[in-house]
Design an enzyme around this catalytic site. Sequence first.
Site, PDB file in Angstrom:
ATOM      1  N   HIS A   1       0.818  -1.220   0.000  1.00 33.00           N
ATOM      2  CA  HIS A   1       0.000   0.000   0.000  1.00 33.00           C
ATOM      3  C   HIS A   1       0.853   1.271   0.000  1.00 33.00           C
ATOM      4  CE1 HIS A   1      -3.671  -2.192   0.484  1.00 33.00           C
ATOM      5  NE2 HIS A   1      -3.406  -2.618   1.690  1.00 33.00           N
TER       6      HIS A   1
ATOM      7  N   ASP B   1      -4.532 -12.630   3.372  1.00 27.89           N
ATOM      8  CA  ASP B   1      -5.777 -12.179   3.975  1.00 27.89           C
ATOM      9  C   ASP B   1      -6.998 -12.458   3.101  1.00 27.89           C
ATOM     10  OD1 ASP B   1      -4.484  -8.749   3.891  1.00 27.89           O
ATOM     11  OD2 ASP B   1      -4.549 -10.291   2.334  1.00 27.89           O
TER      12      ASP B   1
ATOM     13  N   HIS C   1      -6.296  -7.117  -0.359  1.00 29.79           N
ATOM     14  CA  HIS C   1      -6.468  -5.662  -0.512  1.00 29.79           C
ATOM     15  C   HIS C   1      -5.712  -5.193  -1.753  1.00 29.79           C
ATOM     16  CE1 HIS C   1      -6.809  -6.645   3.864  1.00 29.79           C
ATOM     17  NE2 HIS C   1      -7.939  -5.994   3.683  1.00 29.79           N
TER      18      HIS C   1
ATOM     19  N   ASP D   1      -2.688 -10.449  -2.371  1.00 33.44           N
ATOM     20  CA  ASP D   1      -3.220  -9.961  -1.098  1.00 33.44           C
ATOM     21  C   ASP D   1      -4.678  -9.544  -1.338  1.00 33.44           C
ATOM     22  OD1 ASP D   1      -2.018  -8.489   1.686  1.00 33.44           O
ATOM     23  OD2 ASP D   1      -3.882  -7.657   0.866  1.00 33.44           O
TER      24      ASP D   1
HETATM   25  O1  LIG Z   1      -3.683  -6.069   4.852  1.00 36.94           O
HETATM   26  C1  LIG Z   1      -3.714  -4.916   4.551  1.00 36.94           C
HETATM   27  C2  LIG Z   1      -4.181  -3.826   5.492  1.00 36.94           C
HETATM   28  C3  LIG Z   1      -5.639  -3.547   5.272  1.00 36.94           C
HETATM   29  C4  LIG Z   1      -6.193  -2.644   6.391  1.00 36.94           C
HETATM   30  C5  LIG Z   1      -5.690  -1.229   6.338  1.00 36.94           C
HETATM   31  C6  LIG Z   1      -6.761  -0.428   7.036  1.00 36.94           C
HETATM   32  C7  LIG Z   1      -8.004  -1.249   7.063  1.00 36.94           C
HETATM   33  C8  LIG Z   1      -7.703  -2.519   6.300  1.00 36.94           C
HETATM   34  N1  LIG Z   1      -3.371  -4.571   3.331  1.00 36.94           N
HETATM   35  O2  LIG Z   1      -2.924  -5.530   2.457  1.00 36.94           O
HETATM   36 ZN   LIG Z   2      -4.050  -7.109   2.876  1.00 35.82          ZN
END
Ligand SMILES: O=C(CCC1CCCC1)NO
Ligand SMILES: [Zn+2]
Length: 370
Positions: free
Chosen positions: A143, A268, A182, A180
């Site tokens: 991210h 995840d 996300h 992932d």
């Molecule tokens: O696993 C993650 C983190 C995700 C969270 C970040 C804020 C709410 C969800 N990113 O791949």
């Molecule tokens: Zn994630």
Amino acid sequence: MATGYLYHELFGWHDTGTNAGLFPADHRMGIQPFQHFENAETKRRMHELVVVSGVIDRLTRLEPRKATDEEILAVHTPEHLARIQAGSDQPKGGDSGDGLSPFGPGGIEIGRLAAGGMIEATTAVVEGRVDNAYALIRPPGHHAEPDLGRGFCMFANLAIAAQAVRRTHGVERIAVLDWDVHHGNGTQKVFWNDPHTLTISLHQDRVFPPDSGLVDERGEGAGFGYALNVPLPPGTGRGGYLSAFDRVVAPAIERFRPDLILVASGFDANAADPLSRQGLTSSTYRDLTQRLLDLAATHCDGRLAMSHEGGYNPVYVPFCGLAVIEALAGVTEPLTDPYEPIFGGMAGLELQPHQTSVIDQVVPFLDDIH
Ligand SMILES: O=C(CCC1CCCC1)NO
Ligand SMILES: [Zn+2]
């Protein structure tokens, strides 16, 4: 099959505090202190399963090093690096940017070790010291954008490693798969205008970042067509992921003809994860890995390196992660996942029509990969 494996105890000392990753404890709001979702435990347990299962004996142990300023600045802005350094110099640490991504005093050193660890793993693959590699690193990175750490991420570990091997070894065409759950917004942003880096993200639709990873995010300028996003609906299991891989990921990589394949490997999307709503089990991670190994063998002499990202169920992530490492190492008698019948036996994990309709939207975009 020589598989590199990189882990260091310091990754378990990255301090994310007790705000559960979202909200500081506040009794007036009924919010109790709890360890951050992105905590040492889940990743330490994955490492320990790699050891206790005996798979560690099949692996070539790699050692991390700290990424240099030059390596970090190939991706990040000087302001971002300065912000991390400033927070790291504080008595109680700081945050990578979005307020959800804390780190302790001296935390930049562990962030450098994570990014440098992925550089070392990727370099070992490119130099042929190992066939493939897994970097079990922390903090995660996918991210992190050039000017902002977010979503628990400090530095864009995978992107930094990609640019490092470009500079040191002249690697040209790099395909990145982010599985992932996300969206891999950071990696996508780094390479948004770059036709030599194909970024493909399989993720749950609009889970995080909430406005990111839509099918029409395709890159820009020379990079148009070299970003692919498959925002799978909540509840997508084995059927949807394998269909997305076979209809989008594999043909995209075949058209792109990479010199190296990198994976942002978060777990995840597992069926018991607290931060998502997908339904994957270890067998699907194993099968996705085997498919990537076959593609890497066909296109880039097997060169495949993986960078650990998210995954928050301390009981189940270890089994999903071990399955990937067993596949990388060519283990023919893998450890039985005791949770597979339970989590994989739920109804609706086969391919669903509404999942196919998402994948159908992305398939035509393959024509823009040259
Ligand atoms: O696993 C993650 C983190 C995700 C969270 C970040 C804020 C709410 C969800 N990113 O791949
Ligand atoms: Zn994630």
